[in-house]
Structure formats: structure tokens, C-alpha cells
Design a protein around this motif. Structure first.
Motif, PDB file in Angstrom:
ATOM      1  N   CYS A 154      -4.346  -5.385   3.994  1.00 21.16           N
ATOM      2  CA  CYS A 154      -4.724  -6.865   4.343  1.00 21.16           C
ATOM      3  C   CYS A 154      -3.455  -7.615   4.469  1.00 21.16           C
ATOM      4  O   CYS A 154      -2.692  -7.348   3.324  1.00 21.16           O
ATOM      5  CB  CYS A 154      -5.893  -7.455   3.392  1.00 21.16           C
ATOM      6  N   GLY A 155      -3.568  -8.883   4.997  1.00 19.67           N
ATOM      7  CA  GLY A 155      -2.420  -9.872   4.623  1.00 19.67           C
ATOM      8  C   GLY A 155      -1.026  -9.444   4.764  1.00 19.67           C
ATOM      9  O   GLY A 155      -0.716  -8.675   5.717  1.00 19.67           O
ATOM     10  N   THR A 156      -0.214  -9.470   3.929  1.00 21.12           N
ATOM     11  CA  THR A 156       1.089  -9.393   4.054  1.00 21.12           C
ATOM     12  C   THR A 156       1.263  -7.501   3.968  1.00 21.12           C
ATOM     13  O   THR A 156       2.130  -7.227   4.822  1.00 21.12           O
ATOM     14  CB  THR A 156       2.000  -9.714   2.902  1.00 21.12           C
TER      15      THR A 156
ATOM     16  N   ILE B 117      -2.090   0.596   2.240  1.00 17.03           N
ATOM     17  CA  ILE B 117      -1.176  -0.078   1.879  1.00 17.03           C
ATOM     18  C   ILE B 117      -1.248  -1.480   1.154  1.00 17.03           C
ATOM     19  O   ILE B 117      -2.225  -2.121   1.573  1.00 17.03           O
ATOM     20  CB  ILE B 117      -0.069  -0.469   2.902  1.00 17.03           C
TER      21      ILE B 117
ATOM     22  N   GLN C   7      -0.405  -3.998  -2.371  1.00 17.56           N
ATOM     23  CA  GLN C   7       0.493  -4.209  -3.621  1.00 17.56           C
ATOM     24  C   GLN C   7      -0.244  -4.204  -4.754  1.00 17.56           C
ATOM     25  O   GLN C   7       0.077  -3.108  -5.739  1.00 17.56           O
ATOM     26  CB  GLN C   7       0.890  -5.723  -3.544  1.00 17.56           C
ATOM     27  N   SER C   8      -1.457  -4.623  -4.842  1.00 15.20           N
ATOM     28  CA  SER C   8      -2.312  -4.448  -6.217  1.00 15.20           C
ATOM     29  C   SER C   8      -3.047  -3.027  -6.201  1.00 15.20           C
ATOM     30  O   SER C   8      -3.238  -2.684  -7.312  1.00 15.20           O
ATOM     31  CB  SER C   8      -3.204  -5.542  -5.982  1.00 15.20           C
TER      32      SER C   8
ATOM     33  N   THR D 254      -7.325  -4.589  -3.911  1.00  9.36           N
ATOM     34  CA  THR D 254      -8.070  -5.321  -2.614  1.00  9.36           C
ATOM     35  C   THR D 254      -9.437  -4.739  -2.092  1.00  9.36           C
ATOM     36  O   THR D 254      -9.382  -3.424  -1.527  1.00  9.36           O
ATOM     37  CB  THR D 254      -7.022  -5.712  -1.452  1.00  9.36           C
TER      38      THR D 254
ATOM     39  N   VAL E 258       2.101 -15.733  -6.135  1.00  2.76           N
ATOM     40  CA  VAL E 258       0.679 -15.377  -5.226  1.00  2.76           C
ATOM     41  C   VAL E 258       1.192 -14.763  -3.706  1.00  2.76           C
ATOM     42  O   VAL E 258       0.827 -13.975  -3.075  1.00  2.76           O
ATOM     43  CB  VAL E 258      -0.302 -16.505  -5.034  1.00  2.76           C
TER      44      VAL E 258
ATOM     45  N   GLN F 156       7.433  -2.272   0.476  1.00  6.97           N
ATOM     46  CA  GLN F 156       6.469  -1.583   1.477  1.00  6.97           C
ATOM     47  C   GLN F 156       7.183  -1.151   2.520  1.00  6.97           C
ATOM     48  O   GLN F 156       7.264   0.014   2.957  1.00  6.97           O
ATOM     49  CB  GLN F 156       5.282  -2.284   1.650  1.00  6.97           C
TER      50      GLN F 156
ATOM     51  N   LEU G 124       2.754 -16.442   7.664  1.00  4.81           N
ATOM     52  CA  LEU G 124       1.692 -16.413   6.503  1.00  4.81           C
ATOM     53  C   LEU G 124       2.268 -16.802   5.369  1.00  4.81           C
ATOM     54  O   LEU G 124       1.752 -17.802   4.505  1.00  4.81           O
ATOM     55  CB  LEU G 124       1.264 -15.067   6.287  1.00  4.81           C
ATOM     56  N   LYS G 125       3.748 -16.616   5.041  1.00  3.91           N
ATOM     57  CA  LYS G 125       4.297 -17.285   3.957  1.00  3.91           C
ATOM     58  C   LYS G 125       4.275 -18.778   3.750  1.00  3.91           C
ATOM     59  O   LYS G 125       3.940 -19.540   2.992  1.00  3.91           O
ATOM     60  CB  LYS G 125       5.893 -16.945   3.792  1.00  3.91           C
TER      61      LYS G 125
ATOM     62  N   GLU H   7       0.668 -20.287   3.378  1.00  3.53           N
ATOM     63  CA  GLU H   7       0.250 -20.012   2.116  1.00  3.53           C
ATOM     64  C   GLU H   7       0.735 -21.183   1.081  1.00  3.53           C
ATOM     65  O   GLU H   7      -0.065 -21.593   0.228  1.00  3.53           O
ATOM     66  CB  GLU H   7       0.428 -18.559   1.576  1.00  3.53           C
TER      67      GLU H   7
HETATM   68  O1  M6R Z   1      -2.525  -6.540  -2.966  1.00  3.24           O
HETATM   69  P1  M6R Z   1      -2.655  -6.402  -1.644  1.00  3.24           P
HETATM   70  O2  M6R Z   1      -1.374  -6.003  -0.937  1.00  3.24           O
HETATM   71  O3  M6R Z   1      -3.703  -5.478  -1.042  1.00  3.24           O
HETATM   72  O4  M6R Z   1      -3.180  -7.865  -1.220  1.00  3.24           O
HETATM   73  C1  M6R Z   1      -3.267  -7.875   0.345  1.00  3.24           C
HETATM   74  C2  M6R Z   1      -3.214  -9.462   0.635  1.00  3.24           C
HETATM   75  O5  M6R Z   1      -4.272 -10.169  -0.228  1.00  3.24           O
HETATM   76  C3  M6R Z   1      -1.863 -10.039   0.226  1.00  3.24           C
HETATM   77  O6  M6R Z   1      -0.783  -9.574   0.878  1.00  3.24           O
HETATM   78  C4  M6R Z   1      -1.709 -11.377   0.442  1.00  3.24           C
HETATM   79  O7  M6R Z   1      -1.909 -11.593   2.066  1.00  3.24           O
HETATM   80  C5  M6R Z   1      -0.596 -12.268  -0.137  1.00  3.24           C
HETATM   81  N1  M6R Z   1      -0.734 -13.103  -0.822  1.00  3.24           N
HETATM   82  C6  M6R Z   1       0.529 -12.745   0.882  1.00  3.24           C
HETATM   83  O8  M6R Z   1       1.518 -13.445   0.326  1.00  3.24           O
END
Ligand code: M6R
Length: 604
Positions: free
Chosen positions: A299-301, A345, A347-348, A351, A397, A406, A483-484, A487
Motif C-alpha cells: 500500500c501507499g509508498t 512490502i 514499513q510497519s 498494514t 507519517v 525498500q 503522494l508526498k 500528504e
Molecule cells: O507500513 P506500510 O509501508 O505498510 O504503510 C503503507 C502506507 O500506509 C504508507 O506507505 C503511507 O502511504 C505513507 N504514509 C506514505 O508516506
């Protein structure tokens, strides 16, 4: 990421060290340790996991009177998060803590082993203390042994070293990793890898520069530069605000995270690059057996990073690759075949949509891999294999350093697979590995570009929207740039493949439409340029980002010349991150916590 503290003084040393380490917790770690030197005797405590475990281990230890101590929180890179691999590392009568990477540690380790040193950890750090003790045998003083040690180290480091024969001393050095020395009116000297560890304990500090090294006792600090000249001590007052200290002097966490991309990328690459191949210790050797295609999902980034990977995996590893937005994948009843490797993929690692997609893929019997920043997250626990991106905790955020790490992992993965599948010539893989090694310097923020972006941001606060455009991997980068901006500035922005503009979006072109054009020298330059010219001819305001001149631009951000498009990608990524941040700052927005957004989206 790793944290360092050091103390020379008469207060209870254990409490001071652990307290300092606690202030560095926000950087993330998986083990911790302290070593205290008092009356020529060492006490050492190490524990895996949180600081509470270290406190329990050291519960019975009390110190009274003068002592010297060093402490460390470790985020595992070379070797697993075990007590043996936790710092401080020990020789026969010396201890060291270290942040960074000793690139020539294998070579030094072989040499020292042949000379009788006994290694007990898998870390690169341990060579420092053995090398020091090796030189101690012949040097005229421990300080000379320390300087001889530094002469042999290659790589990045912040080091504190203590040895039993000098009971009141810490030897220190900085090269590429941060280190700060502070003092207070009570004749105490303290060290920290970030000033957060020193707040409330010191009133003034010196931010050491690369090449600085020296020797500290309670009443004297001697500092030398890389040319071995003694340096005057220039202390600066230390803020008393803990939150601002965690930002390492930056205005926002986002800014700090943009600026630290060089350091975190060095961590991401650490131990994974060999001369002619990319090696992921954490991947089971059979992971790719029977695999004929790859499906990425995020998702997202993280989705944008996945899009970049579709280009790299197909181009380098010649393996069919597709990409899915997790929230769509979940409900579209996808056809999944067991010869597909399913890669999520995140970050957290939490998701909700990505996690559910991973569960679906597992249920369908696919092999799964997660590329993630958070060890022990739900996705890491669930997937068959994981590669950690090692970006450290990301607080802003708006994701920045997580994206950089990544993409670098995915680039490495494409080369790893290319060498397994023999789809790229060995010399081409070696060439790209060389490029990867330069990434930490490519993403270092160029102050003059940052200043230019700060100035020109004032022209981009209104208008009816932004188009970010690019081709090839610069298309997902354009999506990420848009997106940056969305946001944190709340301005309308869209990313587009530049060749797609004339299929509809160009109808919006007028002076109030801002086009941010990514014009890399080494990827489809002429094609992209003519797309931008079409927009310029229709009066769109153009901000071009390129190492080459572009006469149709209203604003031009000149990036550096690089030998490959992937390096241009990473430099442009930094430019886009800074541009959106500076626009958001001018608009007075909360850069770190934009409205309506959460850092981790754990609901659908
Ligand atoms: O933790 P994740 O990488 O799974 O999160 C996915 C997106 O929610 C996240 O990348 C979001 O798009 C960022 N806030 C973008 O800057």
C-alpha cells in the motif's frame, strides 16, 4: 538503530548509562549492554530485548565513587540479536562499543586470529578491541595503540573504548557515524551518539566531525583531527528539550529522516554486498526453487517501491513480475499459482490490507516473502522469509527513509536473483554492486539544492494542481513525489507516466498547472523531454529536475551527474522529499503529523 553512551564521573554509573540508552530507544534496538570500569576492574552486563532486561541483569550492581562506563543499544546487522553479539565487545582487558560498519573486518579478523586473538561474536565490531590489544603489546601508550587501531579501520564508525590499565579514560573516534561529547559543571564527561542521550546531564557539547578522535578523562578532553593535529575544543550549549534533541537539530522528524538516509542506506547494504554478488543471509536457499513469477503487494509508498521493483526484477532477473495494491488484491478474487513468489512490502509490517493479502497468499499455498522495516511485526512473523530494510524507526507519517531502503533492498534482490538465474553478465552485476555501494553518498542532502528548494517553494503554494511525471522507474518515483506532496501540503497532486499526458491529462495544462518533470540523463531522456515540451507549449508551469539543462523550464533543479539512472533515481527522490516538505512548511502545516493520517494503517 544502534546507540552509544559513555560516562566518566562519580555518580552512579549504571543509572546514567541506562538512562542515556533509554533516551536513544526511539532509534530502535534488539539488545543492549554496559561495561563499567572501576578500580581497574570491569563489570559487564548484556541482555537481548528491551532495556528492562538489561536492568534486571544489572540489578545487583551498585557503584560508588569514580568510575568510567560505556553502553550500547544494538540493532542487529552482522550476526543475530544475541547476548554474544551485543556490545560492549571484549578483548582480554578492554571493551568497545561501536556504531557503523568496519568494512575490512573479515581481513582484520583473519589476521588477528592468525596472531592468536580469540573471537566470540559474529560482529564486525569485535575486531576493534582485538586490534587495539594487539597494538597495545608494542605501543608506547594505550593512546598510541588506539591511534594505530584507527589507522587500520576502513568503513564508518563511532567508537568508545576503555581499557583496564587506564582507569579514568575513554578513547573515542568518529568517522561517518555521529558522536557527541559533553561536559558539565560537576566535572563529568559524557558521550552520546545523539544529543538526546545527554540532555539534562550536560550543559555544553561538541559535535565531533569525521576524522575526529581523542582521549577523555574527567577533567580533560584532548581532541585530534584526521591529520593528527590537536583541535581546540569548541563547545556549544545543549538544548534542554528532549523532543527537539531526538530530531538531531532538524525542524521535523521528516527532515531528520530525509537527512539520515545516507546512514540508514549504509545499514541496509551492510553485509549484503559481495564483490560479485548480493547475499541475503536471511533467505532460505530453497525460497526461489520452482518459482516462475513474482507478485508484489503493498500500500501507499510501499506500493510505489513495489512498482519500481517490477522494472528491476524483469530487467535484471528476467522473471515475470506483477504488482498489486493490497486493498484491491484482497477482494478481486485473484488467480494464484503456486509457482509465484508472493512478496509483500511494508514499513510497519502491520498494514491491515497488506497483512490480509499475505494471509490469502499463504492460504493459497504460495511461498511468501516480506520486505519490512520492523522485526517481529505481524508480517515478519507470518511470512516464510523476511528481509529487514534496517531504516530504523520512522516517525514522520510521510515515509522517506523507509522508501529509500525498500527500493535499495529490491534493487539488491533483483541482482541476487539475476545471479541465481544467470540472467545478467557477472561484470554487469559487479558494476551495479559498485553503484549500490555509492548510494549512501548519493542521498546525502546537497545544501545548495535544499536552499534552492526552500526558496522556490514559495512559487508553488497555489494553482489548481501538480503533475509529477517521469518514465520507467521515474514513473513510480513521480507517483511517490505526488503522494508526498499531497500528504503534507494538502495540495492536489498526481503522478503520471510522462507518455500518458497526451491521452487526457494534458487538457488541464495552463499556467496554474505545475508540472514537476523528472528528466534523468540515463533513462529515456529525449522521450521524456518531448513530453515535457508538450506541456510547456500549453503553458503549464514547469519545474524540471535533471543534471542536464532544460530551456523550457520555469524552474530548474540541477541534480548531479551520475553514471547510471538508478543513482539519478535516488538523488531525485531526495529532491522530491525536500520539495514537498518545504512547500508544507510554507503552508504552515504539521509536517510530521499531517491531518487525517496515521503512521500505521491497521484497519481496512
Ligand atoms: O507500513 P506500510 O509501508 O505498510 O504503510 C503503507 C502506507 O500506509 C504508507 O506507505 C503511507 O502511504 C505513507 N504514509 C506514505 O508516506
Amino acid at each position: 538503530m544502534c546507540g552509544i553512551v559513555g560516562y566518566i564521573g562519580t555518580k552512579p554509573v549504571k543509572e546514567i548509562l541506562i538512562d542515556g540508552l533509554r533516551e536513544l530507544e526511539y532509534r530502535g534496538y534488539d539488545s543492549a549492554g554496559i561495561a563499567v570500569l572501576q578500580n581497574h576492574q570491569f563489570s559487564l552486563f548484556k541482555a537481548v530485548g528491551k532495556l528492562i532486561n538489561l536492568e534486571e541483569k544489572a540489578q545487583k550492581f551498585e557503584s560508588t565513587g569514580f568510575s568510567v562506563g560505556i553502553g550500547h543499544t544494538r540493532w542487529a546487522t552482522h550476526g543475530k540479536p544475541t547476548e554474544l553479539n551485543a556490545h560492549p565487545h571484549v578483548g582480554s582487558s578492554s571493551y568497545v562499543v561501536h556504531n557503523g560498519i568496519i568494512e575490512n573486518y573479515q581481513e582484520l579478523k583473519s589476521k588477528l586470529t592468525a596472531q592468536g586473538s580469540h573471537f566470540i561474536s559474529q560482529t564486525d565490531t569485535e575486531v576493534i578491541v582485538h586490534l587495539f590489544e594487539f597494538h597495545l603489546k608494542t605501543a608506547s601508550s594505550p593512546f598510541e595503540a588506539f591511534t594505530k587501531t584507527l589507522e587500520e579501520l576502513e568503513g564508518a564508525y563511532a567508537i568508545l573504548l576503555v581499557t583496564a590499565s587506564v582507569n579514568d579514560t575513554i578513547f573515542f573516534a568518529k568517522q561517518g557515524s555521529p558522536m557527541i561529547v559533553g561536559r558539565n559543571q560537576e566535572n563529568e564527561t559524557l558521550f552520546g551518539s545523539s544529543d538526546a542521550a545527554l540532555i539534562g546531564k550536560c550543559h555544553e557539547v561538541i559535535y565531533l566531525e569525521d576524522g575526529h578522535y581523542g582521549i577523555a578523562t574527567a577533567d580533560k578532553i584532548s581532541l585530534y583531527d584526521k591529520n593528527n593535529n590537536q583541535v581546540d575544543l569548541h563547545f556549544t550549549p545543549l538544548s534542554e528539550n528532549k523532543l527537539s534533541a531526538q530530531k538531531d537539530g532538524h525542524r521535523f522528524f521528516m527532515e531528520k529522516e530525509i537527512y539520515e538516509q545516507g546512514t540508514v542506506l549504509a545499514d541496509t547494504l551492510m553485509g549484503r554486498l559481495r564483490d560479485e554478488t548480493v547475499y541475503f543471509e536471511e533467505l532460505p536457499p530453497e525460497l526461489f526453487d520452482g518459482i516462475h513469477s513474482i507478485k508484489l503487494c503493498a500500500c501507499g509508498t510501499s506500493y510505489h517501491a513495489a512498482l519500481v521493483a517490477t522494472y528491476l526484477l524483469e530487467r535484471h532477473a528476467k522473471i515475470q513480475t506483477s504488482v498489486e495494491i493490497a486493498s484491491e488484491f484482497r477482494y478481486r478474487e485473484p488467480l494464484l499459482s503456486p509457482d509465484t513468489l508472493f512478496v509483500v512490502i511494508s514499513q510497519s509490517g502491520e498494514t491491515a490490507d497488506t497483512l490480509e493479502s499475505l494471509k490469502m497468499a499463504k492460504k493459497a499455498g504460495l511461498k511468501t516473502l516480506v520486505i519490512c522495516n520492523v522485526d517481529n511485526s505481524s508480517m515478519v512473523r507470518l511470512a516464510d522469509a523476511s528481509i529487514l530494510t534496517r531504516a530504523g524507526i520512522e516517525k514522520g507519517v510521510a515515509s522517506t527513509k523507509a522508501f529509500a531502503t525498500q527500493v535499495s533492498v529490491l534493487w539488491m534482490l533483483s541482482l541476487h536473483l539475476a545471479s541465481e538465474r544467470k540472467t545478467l553478465q557477472e561484470n554487469e552485476i559487479a558494476r551495479q554492486i559498485k553503484l549500490l555501494r555509492t548510494l549512501p553518498s548519493v542521498v546525502v542532502v546537497d545544501n545548495s539544492i535544499h536552499e534552492q528548494l526552500r526558496r522556490l517553494s514559495k512559487r508553488y503554494l497555489h494553482g489548481h494542481g501538480f503533475f509529477f511525471i517521469g518514465r520507467d522507474v521515474f514513473f513510480p518515483l513521480a507517483l511517490e513525489g505526488a503522494l508526498k506532496l499531497k500528504e503534507i501540503s494538502y495540495l492536489h497532486a498526481e503522478g503520471y507516466p510522462s507518455g500518458e499526458m497526451k491521452h487526457g491529462p494534458i487538457a488541464l495544462a495552463d499556467p496554474e498547472l505545475f508540472t514537476i518533470a523528472l528528466l534523468p540523463q540515463h533513462k529515456l531522456y529525449d522521450k521524456t523531454k518531448s513530453n515535457v515540451e508538450e506541456l510547456s507549449a500549453r503553458d503549464s508551469t514547469i519545474c524540471s529536475i535533471s543534471p542536464l539543462d532544460f530551456d523550457k523550464a520555469d524552474d530548474h533543479i540541477r541534480t548531479h551527474f551520475h553514471e547510471d539512472y538508478m543513482l539519478e533515481f535516488f538523488e531525485m527522490m531526495v529532491v522530491l522529499q525536500l520539495l514537498s516538505m518545504e512547500i508544507a512548511v510554507r503552508l504552515g502545516n504539521d509536517v510530521d503529523m499531517p491531518r487525517n493520517l496515521a503512521k500505521s494503517v491497521t484497519v481496512e
